[in-house]
Scaffold this motif. Structure first.
Motif, mmCIF file in Angstrom:
data_model
loop_
_atom_site.group_PDB
_atom_site.id
_atom_site.type_symbol
_atom_site.label_atom_id
_atom_site.label_comp_id
_atom_site.label_asym_id
_atom_site.label_seq_id
_atom_site.Cartn_x
_atom_site.Cartn_y
_atom_site.Cartn_z
ATOM 1 N N ALA A 173 57.659 40.194 50.519
ATOM 2 C CA ALA A 173 58.971 40.743 50.161
ATOM 3 C C ALA A 173 58.809 41.963 49.265
ATOM 4 C CB ALA A 173 59.815 39.675 49.472
ATOM 5 N N LEU A 174 57.909 41.896 48.311
ATOM 6 C CA LEU A 174 57.649 43.048 47.444
ATOM 7 C C LEU A 174 57.100 44.220 48.250
ATOM 8 C CD1 LEU A 174 56.048 41.208 44.393
ATOM 9 C CD2 LEU A 174 58.300 42.296 44.450
ATOM 10 N N ALA A 175 56.184 43.926 49.169
ATOM 11 C CA ALA A 175 55.609 44.984 50.001
ATOM 12 C C ALA A 175 56.689 45.660 50.840
ATOM 13 C CB ALA A 175 54.518 44.406 50.898
ATOM 14 N N ARG A 176 57.629 44.874 51.347
ATOM 15 C CA ARG A 176 58.715 45.439 52.161
ATOM 16 C C ARG A 176 59.571 46.389 51.339
ATOM 17 N NH1 ARG A 176 63.620 43.916 51.959
ATOM 18 N NH2 ARG A 176 63.093 41.881 51.035
ATOM 19 N N VAL A 177 59.961 45.975 50.149
ATOM 20 C CA VAL A 177 60.813 46.826 49.305
ATOM 21 C C VAL A 177 60.062 48.077 48.875
ATOM 22 C CG1 VAL A 177 62.116 46.958 47.157
ATOM 23 C CG2 VAL A 177 62.133 44.840 48.497
ATOM 24 N N LEU A 178 58.789 47.935 48.572
ATOM 25 C CA LEU A 178 57.995 49.065 48.102
ATOM 26 C C LEU A 178 57.532 49.984 49.228
ATOM 27 C CD1 LEU A 178 55.819 47.178 45.456
ATOM 28 C CD2 LEU A 178 57.690 48.777 44.999
ATOM 29 N N GLY A 179 57.790 49.591 50.474
ATOM 30 C CA GLY A 179 57.410 50.421 51.613
ATOM 31 C C GLY A 179 55.917 50.510 51.831
ATOM 32 N N LEU A 180 55.189 49.437 51.531
ATOM 33 C CA LEU A 180 53.740 49.462 51.688
ATOM 34 C C LEU A 180 53.356 49.393 53.160
ATOM 35 C CD1 LEU A 180 52.535 47.042 48.858
ATOM 36 C CD2 LEU A 180 53.187 49.460 48.714
ATOM 37 N N ASP A 181 52.300 50.103 53.527
ATOM 38 C CA ASP A 181 51.804 49.990 54.894
ATOM 39 C C ASP A 181 50.883 48.779 54.994
ATOM 40 O OD1 ASP A 181 49.298 50.706 53.848
ATOM 41 O OD2 ASP A 181 49.471 52.805 54.461
ATOM 42 N N ALA A 182 50.289 48.584 56.163
ATOM 43 C CA ALA A 182 49.495 47.368 56.398
ATOM 44 C C ALA A 182 48.285 47.298 55.463
ATOM 45 C CB ALA A 182 49.043 47.319 57.854
ATOM 46 N N VAL A 183 47.619 48.432 55.229
ATOM 47 C CA VAL A 183 46.442 48.434 54.366
ATOM 48 C C VAL A 183 46.840 48.166 52.922
ATOM 49 C CG1 VAL A 183 44.547 49.851 53.482
ATOM 50 C CG2 VAL A 183 45.169 49.971 55.891
ATOM 51 N N GLU A 184 47.912 48.791 52.460
ATOM 52 C CA GLU A 184 48.376 48.569 51.093
ATOM 53 C C GLU A 184 48.835 47.131 50.893
ATOM 54 O OE1 GLU A 184 50.186 52.965 49.970
ATOM 55 O OE2 GLU A 184 51.289 51.647 51.328
ATOM 56 N N THR A 185 49.463 46.556 51.913
ATOM 57 C CA THR A 185 49.903 45.164 51.817
ATOM 58 C C THR A 185 48.699 44.227 51.733
ATOM 59 O OG1 THR A 185 51.932 45.646 53.054
ATOM 60 C CG2 THR A 185 51.239 43.344 52.946
ATOM 61 N N ALA A 186 47.671 44.507 52.530
ATOM 62 C CA ALA A 186 46.449 43.697 52.449
ATOM 63 C C ALA A 186 45.824 43.808 51.064
ATOM 64 C CB ALA A 186 45.460 44.152 53.526
ATOM 65 N N HIS A 187 45.846 44.999 50.500
ATOM 66 C CA HIS A 187 45.305 45.195 49.147
ATOM 67 C C HIS A 187 46.122 44.409 48.130
ATOM 68 C CE1 HIS A 187 43.167 47.196 45.936
ATOM 69 N NE2 HIS A 187 44.279 47.684 45.424
ATOM 70 N N LEU A 188 47.433 44.408 48.284
ATOM 71 C CA LEU A 188 48.301 43.632 47.392
ATOM 72 C C LEU A 188 47.925 42.158 47.425
ATOM 73 C CD1 LEU A 188 50.935 43.650 45.591
ATOM 74 C CD2 LEU A 188 52.188 43.172 47.701
ATOM 75 N N HIS A 189 47.701 41.621 48.618
ATOM 76 C CA HIS A 189 47.315 40.216 48.748
ATOM 77 C C HIS A 189 45.929 39.963 48.145
ATOM 78 C CE1 HIS A 189 50.547 38.380 51.199
ATOM 79 N NE2 HIS A 189 50.726 39.616 51.656
ATOM 80 N N ASN A 190 45.006 40.905 48.334
ATOM 81 C CA ASN A 190 43.675 40.758 47.734
ATOM 82 C C ASN A 190 43.761 40.670 46.213
ATOM 83 O OD1 ASN A 190 42.303 40.807 50.185
ATOM 84 N ND2 ASN A 190 41.965 43.012 50.130
ATOM 85 N N LEU A 191 44.572 41.534 45.618
ATOM 86 C CA LEU A 191 44.716 41.530 44.165
ATOM 87 C C LEU A 191 45.360 40.235 43.679
ATOM 88 C CD1 LEU A 191 45.914 45.202 43.512
ATOM 89 C CD2 LEU A 191 43.638 44.250 43.154
ATOM 90 N N ALA A 192 46.311 39.727 44.449
ATOM 91 C CA ALA A 192 46.993 38.489 44.044
ATOM 92 C C ALA A 192 46.057 37.286 44.089
ATOM 93 C CB ALA A 192 48.202 38.253 44.943
ATOM 94 N N ARG A 193 45.063 37.313 44.981
ATOM 95 C CA ARG A 193 44.115 36.196 45.095
ATOM 96 C C ARG A 193 42.986 36.293 44.074
ATOM 97 N NH1 ARG A 193 44.751 37.161 50.766
ATOM 98 N NH2 ARG A 193 42.819 38.382 50.743
ATOM 99 N N ARG A 194 42.871 37.430 43.417
ATOM 100 C CA ARG A 194 41.775 37.629 42.482
ATOM 101 C C ARG A 194 41.929 36.727 41.269
ATOM 102 N NH1 ARG A 194 40.653 43.379 39.640
ATOM 103 N NH2 ARG A 194 41.661 42.363 37.887
ATOM 104 N N PRO A 195 40.842 36.148 40.774
ATOM 105 C CA PRO A 195 40.931 35.341 39.549
ATOM 106 C C PRO A 195 41.454 36.174 38.382
ATOM 107 C CG PRO A 195 38.805 35.030 40.631
ATOM 108 C CD PRO A 195 39.483 36.154 41.339
ATOM 109 N N ALA A 196 42.093 35.532 37.451
ATOM 110 C CA ALA A 196 42.687 36.245 36.310
ATOM 111 C C ALA A 196 41.625 37.008 35.525
ATOM 112 C CB ALA A 196 43.408 35.262 35.400
ATOM 113 N N ALA A 197 40.458 36.426 35.373
ATOM 114 C CA ALA A 197 39.367 37.102 34.655
ATOM 115 C C ALA A 197 38.090 36.933 35.468
ATOM 116 C CB ALA A 197 39.200 36.524 33.252
ATOM 117 N N PRO A 198 37.943 37.706 36.556
ATOM 118 C CA PRO A 198 36.771 37.540 37.418
ATOM 119 C C PRO A 198 35.482 37.873 36.687
ATOM 120 C CG PRO A 198 37.969 39.549 37.980
ATOM 121 C CD PRO A 198 38.819 38.792 37.008
ATOM 122 N N ARG A 199 34.463 37.038 36.888
ATOM 123 C CA ARG A 199 33.168 37.271 36.249
ATOM 124 C C ARG A 199 32.300 38.093 37.201
ATOM 125 N NH1 ARG A 199 29.648 32.320 34.029
ATOM 126 N NH2 ARG A 199 31.241 32.482 32.383
#
Length: 299
Positions: free
Chosen positions: A70-96
């Motif tokens: 839903a955020l990607a739709r409002v922000l007008g993200l393309d497929a690559v940007e949307t995939a990046h958004l999902h990657n960031l969301a799955r990232r641990p809060a403090a990755p080692r």
């Protein structure tokens, strides 16, 4: 240097969307933000303003796929940007950060590189843009001032991002350097989202940000894009002007690796590549394998 967070990426994208882009009326009132306010984005995406604020501040835990889409739709993200958004969301809060093992090109990738022969320039790149292998023509086209055998030693492999931003000879090679620089940075950001714990990648981005003002400026803009096709306009020190397309063949056996192949865009560039290939072939040892391929034992 810390890699990009979900909140930082959302903010850069929120700043780029105006109320008019999403059909909101502002009635001429002064606005203190360049794009959408948090509460406006939250409303359009169907989430509470408080939840979105916590999400941007990194305090909301893991967002669902539905919220991210839903955020990607409002922000007008393309497929690559949307995939990046999902990657960031799955990232641990403090990755080692983890020190990765040296990358090695898959034998099938090396076989494909060898099948191209020495007349079609080609380079095998690792996830961070290190040259894992190249043929003579590829080496002569993009880095003839670098030792051809350098990719054989993991500790001495040429780094395309480092050469592009920190090596004056490499920078002078590209007539469309500014265009390609944006692509390099945008792809490196996509890679950082895919591999958030890669310590060598974190160090590379930090090094470039410290030593290249151009890189730091582009990185701060937050662009993210894949890098699969494009054009390189070169002023080659040996053969002069060359205009080539690059196309990337992704490798199923090693998803982070890419085989980049260069083809001429006009007859003059085709002639230049033939000349470059003949000169490179004249410097090669008999039956030499592409740099990066394991050497065959002597009989």
């Amino acid at each position: 240097m810390e890699l990009e967070s979900l909140g930082a990426f959302l903010k850069t994208r929120r700043d780029r969307v105006t109320p008019a882009d999403v059909g909101l009326r502002t009635y001429g009132t002064a606005r203190r933000v360049p794009g959408l306010r948090r509460e406006e984005l939250a409303q359009l995406a169907g989430v509470s303003a408080g939840y979105y604020t916590r999400l941007e501040q990194g305090q909301a835990g893991t967002a669902s796929r539905q919220v991210l889409d839903a955020l990607a739709r409002v922000l007008g993200l393309d497929a690559v940007e949307t995939a990046h958004l999902h990657n960031l969301a799955r990232r641990p809060a403090a990755p080692r950060p983890v020190r990765p093992r040296p990358e090695e090109p898959h034998p099938r990738v090396l076989a494909l590189l060898a099948s191209l022969g020495e007349t079609t320039p080609a380079v095998v790149l690792g996830r961070r843009g290190d040259v894992l292998a190249w043929n003579r023509a590829g080496h002569a086209l993009v880095a003839e001032h670098v030792d051809f055998d350098a990719p054989r030693d993991p500790s001495a492999r040429p780094s395309v991002p480092r050469m592009f931003f920190l090596d004056p000879l490499s920078r002078d090679l590209y007539r469309n350097w500014a265009e390609l620089a944006r692509v390099h940075v945008a792809y490196l950001r996509l890679t950082a989202g895919r591999y958030p714990t890669d310590a060598a990648l974190v160090e590379l981005i930090g090094e470039l940000a410290i030593h290249s003002g151009d890189f730091a400026t582009l990185w701060a803009q937050g662009d993210v894009a894949d890098c699969t096709v494009g054009r390189m306009r070169l002023r080659h020190p040996t053969v002069g002007g060359v205009d080539v397309d690059y196309q990337v063949w992704l490798q199923p056996d090693s998803p982070g690796h890419r085989l980049e192949v260069y083809t001429p865009n006009d007859s003059a560039s085709a002639d230049a590549l033939r000349l470059l290939s003949r000169q490179a072939a004249g410097r090669r040892e008999p039956e030499a394998a592409p740099a990066g391929a394991p050497r065959r034992p002597a009989p």
